[in-house]
Scaffold this motif. Sequence first.
Motif, PDB file in Angstrom:
ATOM      1  N   TYR A 190       4.439  15.011  -0.935  1.00  0.00           N
ATOM      2  CA  TYR A 190       4.669  15.167  -2.313  1.00  0.00           C
ATOM      3  C   TYR A 190       3.379  15.392  -3.198  1.00  0.00           C
ATOM      4  CZ  TYR A 190       5.942  13.991  -7.058  1.00  0.00           C
ATOM      5  OH  TYR A 190       6.551  13.844  -8.395  1.00  0.00           O
ATOM      6  N   VAL A 191       3.151  16.186  -4.068  1.00  0.00           N
ATOM      7  CA  VAL A 191       2.299  16.428  -4.827  1.00  0.00           C
ATOM      8  C   VAL A 191       2.683  16.353  -6.378  1.00  0.00           C
ATOM      9  CG1 VAL A 191       0.302  17.917  -5.586  1.00  0.00           C
ATOM     10  CG2 VAL A 191       1.225  18.061  -3.001  1.00  0.00           C
ATOM     11  N   PRO A 242      -2.825   0.691   1.239  1.00  0.00           N
ATOM     12  CA  PRO A 242      -1.786   1.372   1.521  1.00  0.00           C
ATOM     13  C   PRO A 242      -0.745   1.797   0.608  1.00  0.00           C
ATOM     14  CG  PRO A 242      -1.571  -1.138   1.400  1.00  0.00           C
ATOM     15  CD  PRO A 242      -2.880  -0.611   0.733  1.00  0.00           C
ATOM     16  N   VAL A 243      -1.458   2.399  -0.373  1.00  0.00           N
ATOM     17  CA  VAL A 243      -0.661   2.821  -1.693  1.00  0.00           C
ATOM     18  C   VAL A 243      -0.288   4.137  -1.690  1.00  0.00           C
ATOM     19  CG1 VAL A 243      -1.393   0.651  -2.964  1.00  0.00           C
ATOM     20  CG2 VAL A 243      -2.853   2.934  -2.847  1.00  0.00           C
ATOM     21  N   GLY A 247       3.797   9.677   5.065  1.00  0.00           N
ATOM     22  CA  GLY A 247       4.222   8.240   5.115  1.00  0.00           C
ATOM     23  C   GLY A 247       3.715   7.260   4.238  1.00  0.00           C
ATOM     24  N   PHE A 248       3.338   7.746   3.099  1.00  0.00           N
ATOM     25  CA  PHE A 248       3.274   7.086   1.612  1.00  0.00           C
ATOM     26  C   PHE A 248       3.863   7.773   0.483  1.00  0.00           C
ATOM     27  CE2 PHE A 248      -0.077   6.113   4.847  1.00  0.00           C
ATOM     28  CZ  PHE A 248      -0.134   4.684   4.740  1.00  0.00           C
ATOM     29  N   GLY A 249       4.234   6.867  -0.420  1.00  0.00           N
ATOM     30  CA  GLY A 249       4.834   7.435  -1.576  1.00  0.00           C
ATOM     31  C   GLY A 249       6.162   8.027  -1.372  1.00  0.00           C
ATOM     32  N   ARG A 250       6.229   9.303  -1.877  1.00  0.00           N
ATOM     33  CA  ARG A 250       7.303  10.132  -1.818  1.00  0.00           C
ATOM     34  C   ARG A 250       7.108  11.057  -0.654  1.00  0.00           C
ATOM     35  NH1 ARG A 250       8.431  11.644  -8.161  1.00  0.00           N
ATOM     36  NH2 ARG A 250      10.154  12.848  -7.152  1.00  0.00           N
ATOM     37  N   LEU A 306       3.340  -0.710  -4.948  1.00  0.00           N
ATOM     38  CA  LEU A 306       2.951   0.560  -4.417  1.00  0.00           C
ATOM     39  C   LEU A 306       2.668   0.497  -2.811  1.00  0.00           C
ATOM     40  CD1 LEU A 306       0.110   1.877  -6.913  1.00  0.00           C
ATOM     41  CD2 LEU A 306       2.632   2.152  -6.861  1.00  0.00           C
ATOM     42  N   GLY A 307       2.242  -0.479  -2.214  1.00  0.00           N
ATOM     43  CA  GLY A 307       2.385  -0.807  -0.831  1.00  0.00           C
ATOM     44  C   GLY A 307       3.497  -0.803  -0.035  1.00  0.00           C
TER      45      GLY A 307
END
Length: 270
Positions: free
Chosen positions: A14-15, A31-32, A58-61, A180-181
């Motif tokens: 995701y960007v 780890p955010v 692996g993070f966020g969306r 966020l983590g």
Amino acid sequence: MGYYVEVERGVKVYVEDTGYGRPVVLIHGWPVNHRMFEYQLSQLPKYGFRCITPDLRGFGRSDCPWAGYGYDRLADDIRAVVDALRLPSYALAGFSVGGAIAIRYMSRHQDPRVSQLLLLGAAAPSFTQRQDFPYGMKPEEVDAFLAMNDKDRPLMLEMFGELFFASKVSAPFKQWFHGLGLEAFSHGTAAVLLSLRNEDLRPDLPRIRVPATIFHGTLDRICPFPLALLMNQGIAGSRLLRFEHSGHGLFYDELELFNERLQSVLAGSP
């Protein structure tokens, strides 16, 4: 505006794309996710910058594949994003492990489109201590976080968060940052932490041939300030900006000073 970029077959990241003007790619820390830059994304576009902030795999969306969490693959993901966007020129900035990935990116790809490199509390040249490197966390401290990740990830994130800021942050802010983590994939959280423990960027530093500026808090308890001194020595012509009252979270500990310096460096001012 947000969208997805396929960085390898079956894996999309995701960007978030904010503002218009000179592009700057900002890589978040562990780890955010990209939302850690909230207080920069609300300001930089006012000064004519287009902020491109991917969520690492692996993070966020972003997608959460089982493999691909080494620095080489993460750097290749960033390359896939900037290629997809067809950026003719851009600044590259990375916080913590994002800074480590940015260093590997420059060493691995030698991308001539990068106008400058900004290392923000970077987890480099090595996040952990080694036989010939007495700086950073001890490997067994990282192993303890890894063990907790599999048993009580919220507690692990809370303990890591207690090391993050030198200033006193409000309870709502702490809860937001902790959240966020929690948005990350558990396996991705562990896999990137393994990379932090194992990767060594000392051979990468001499391969950086673009103007580089190092932002680092003198009170950092996660990436101690001697790491900044070593990066400054290892990257020819680099400049070191000290944040005397900041810990690892210098982007918030000294928010106004950080944003002022960030905008000034991106604008090419001394």
